[in-house]
Write a protein that holds these residues in place. Structure first.
Motif, PDB file in Angstrom:
ATOM      1  N   HIS A 274       0.831  -1.207   0.000  1.00 57.90           N
ATOM      2  CA  HIS A 274       0.000   0.000   0.000  1.00 57.90           C
ATOM      3  C   HIS A 274       0.865   1.256   0.000  1.00 57.90           C
ATOM      4  CE1 HIS A 274      -3.265  -2.719   0.731  1.00 57.90           C
ATOM      5  NE2 HIS A 274      -2.616  -3.216   1.754  1.00 57.90           N
TER       6      HIS A 274
ATOM      7  N   THR B  97      -9.137  -5.413  11.702  1.00 59.71           N
ATOM      8  CA  THR B  97      -8.388  -6.400  10.920  1.00 59.71           C
ATOM      9  C   THR B  97      -8.309  -7.746  11.629  1.00 59.71           C
ATOM     10  OG1 THR B  97      -7.050  -4.654   9.937  1.00 59.71           O
ATOM     11  CG2 THR B  97      -6.142  -6.869   9.845  1.00 59.71           C
TER      12      THR B  97
ATOM     13  N   HIS C 205      -4.759 -15.566   6.134  1.00 61.13           N
ATOM     14  CA  HIS C 205      -5.533 -14.602   5.367  1.00 61.13           C
ATOM     15  C   HIS C 205      -4.900 -13.211   5.436  1.00 61.13           C
ATOM     16  CE1 HIS C 205      -8.974 -12.764   3.502  1.00 61.13           C
ATOM     17  NE2 HIS C 205      -9.040 -11.902   4.500  1.00 61.13           N
ATOM     18  N   LEU C 206      -4.477 -12.811   6.640  1.00 56.46           N
ATOM     19  CA  LEU C 206      -3.845 -11.493   6.812  1.00 56.46           C
ATOM     20  C   LEU C 206      -2.548 -11.425   6.018  1.00 56.46           C
ATOM     21  CD1 LEU C 206      -4.325 -10.957  10.656  1.00 56.46           C
ATOM     22  CD2 LEU C 206      -5.439  -9.697   8.820  1.00 56.46           C
TER      23      LEU C 206
ATOM     24  N   GLU D 145      -1.761 -13.115   3.363  1.00 59.00           N
ATOM     25  CA  GLU D 145      -2.034 -13.036   1.928  1.00 59.00           C
ATOM     26  C   GLU D 145      -2.529 -11.643   1.535  1.00 59.00           C
ATOM     27  OE1 GLU D 145      -2.942 -17.612   0.702  1.00 59.00           O
ATOM     28  OE2 GLU D 145      -4.620 -16.421   1.428  1.00 59.00           O
ATOM     29  N   THR D 146      -3.255 -11.005   2.447  1.00 61.20           N
ATOM     30  CA  THR D 146      -3.781  -9.675   2.156  1.00 61.20           C
ATOM     31  C   THR D 146      -2.693  -8.612   2.192  1.00 61.20           C
ATOM     32  OG1 THR D 146      -5.831 -10.364   3.216  1.00 61.20           O
ATOM     33  CG2 THR D 146      -5.566  -8.005   2.800  1.00 61.20           C
ATOM     34  N   PHE D 147      -1.829  -8.670   3.199  1.00 61.31           N
ATOM     35  CA  PHE D 147      -0.898  -7.565   3.419  1.00 61.31           C
ATOM     36  C   PHE D 147       0.522  -7.840   2.953  1.00 61.31           C
ATOM     37  CE2 PHE D 147      -4.263  -6.848   6.580  1.00 61.31           C
ATOM     38  CZ  PHE D 147      -4.666  -5.588   6.175  1.00 61.31           C
TER      39      PHE D 147
ATOM     40  N   ASP E 109      -7.328 -19.445  -3.204  1.00 57.80           N
ATOM     41  CA  ASP E 109      -8.431 -18.967  -4.035  1.00 57.80           C
ATOM     42  C   ASP E 109      -9.497 -20.027  -4.298  1.00 57.80           C
ATOM     43  OD1 ASP E 109      -7.175 -16.483  -4.222  1.00 57.80           O
ATOM     44  OD2 ASP E 109      -5.920 -17.252  -5.850  1.00 57.80           O
TER      45      ASP E 109
END
Ligand code: ADP
Ligand code: ADP
Length: 228
Positions: A71, A121, A179-180, A182-184, A228
């Motif tokens: 980001h 989060t 999950h975190l 993979e997201t961040f 996925d």
């Protein structure tokens, strides 16, 4: 260029224990590495040396250049999550996560915003005003993960973070953590003696053995579980 490189690290404690002998390890940005091995093989010693909490007796640690997450936020420092969540019992969940940001010089307003985002989060929105004693073990662990996250560490070190939790909570947090990640896209070094956990979570497993502590296998896993 690796995010961090350990070169021929040895650690001999003053009582003569050789906790690590000639250990070399490169960790690339974005990797989720498990350090797997029996008790006493030097896993915590490795984390302490990387975090700066402990000094090697010999060898060298090199850091890559400052990084940004996807980001565009500049990342700095190291986040540390211990086996026992070390929360301040007299402070609310909000304050526990807020304090490290204030200590880093964030304004009250910016810190507040980031704390609320971090709590969301990790699935703790609505618990900002609770005190640690009102939370389950799994929730306390979530608070300590949120507290490590708000500072946007370039490296997240986790030392058997789920060892004290029951199997169901542990499995849930494994999924959340994955999950975190993979997201961040953080870089994570995760110490465990659970083969299941290391296979499920990481994309690389570094297996250590003891006497002296050293790396015996370094296994890359393309897809730890169907994504996925
Ligand atoms: P692990 O995290 O894999 O269980 P540690 O890194 O905690 O292993 O310990 C590695 C070895 O170093 C063990 O033999 C342990 O007893 C020893 N050790 C750890 N800390 C100290 C210390 N402060 N003084 C002496 N020996 C220590
Ligand atoms: P102090 O007494 O040091 O002023 P406060 O407890 O009032 O500390 O809170 C410090 C900051 O954190 C304030 O900006 C406050 O608005 C914010 N804050 C405190 N608790 C919460 C909460 N539960 N949810 C959101 N923001 C909070």
């Amino acid at each position: 260029q690796p995010l961090v490189s350990l070169r021929d690290i040895s650690k001999v404690f003053s009582n003569g224990t050789v906790a690590l002998k000639d250990m070399s390890l490169d960790i690339g940005a974005g990797e989720f590495v498990s350090l797997l091995g029996p008790s006493g093989c030097g896993k915590s010693t490795v984390l302490r040396i990387i975090s700066g909490l402990g000094e090697p007796s010999s060898g060298e640690i090199r850091w890559g250049h400052a990084t940004r997450d996807r980001h565009g936020h500049e990342e700095h420092g190291i986040g540390f999550v211990f086996q026992e969540p070390t929360l301040m019992p007299w402070a609310t969940v909000f304050k526990n996560v807020w304090l490290p940001l204030r200590l880093k010089g964030k304004s009250r307003r910016a810190a507040r915003q980031e704390v609320m985002e971090a709590l969301a989060t990790v699935g703790l929105d609505g618990f900002a005003d609770a005190y640690p004693r009102e939370l389950s073990g799994g929730m306390k662990m979530r608070v300590s993960i949120a507290r490590a996250l708000v500072t946007r560490p370039k490296l997240l070190l986790m030392d058997e973070p789920f060892a004290a939790l029951d199997e169901i909570t542990r499995f849930k947090l494994n999924n959340d953590l994955l999950h975190l990640w993979e997201t961040f896209g953080w870089t994570v070094i995760f110490v465990t003696h659970s083969v299941f956990e290391s296979v499920y979570l990481s994309n690389r497993i570094v297996v250590m053995a003891s006497r002296p502590g050293r790396v015996v296998e370094d296994i890359a896993i393309d897809a730890p579980y169907p994504r996925d």
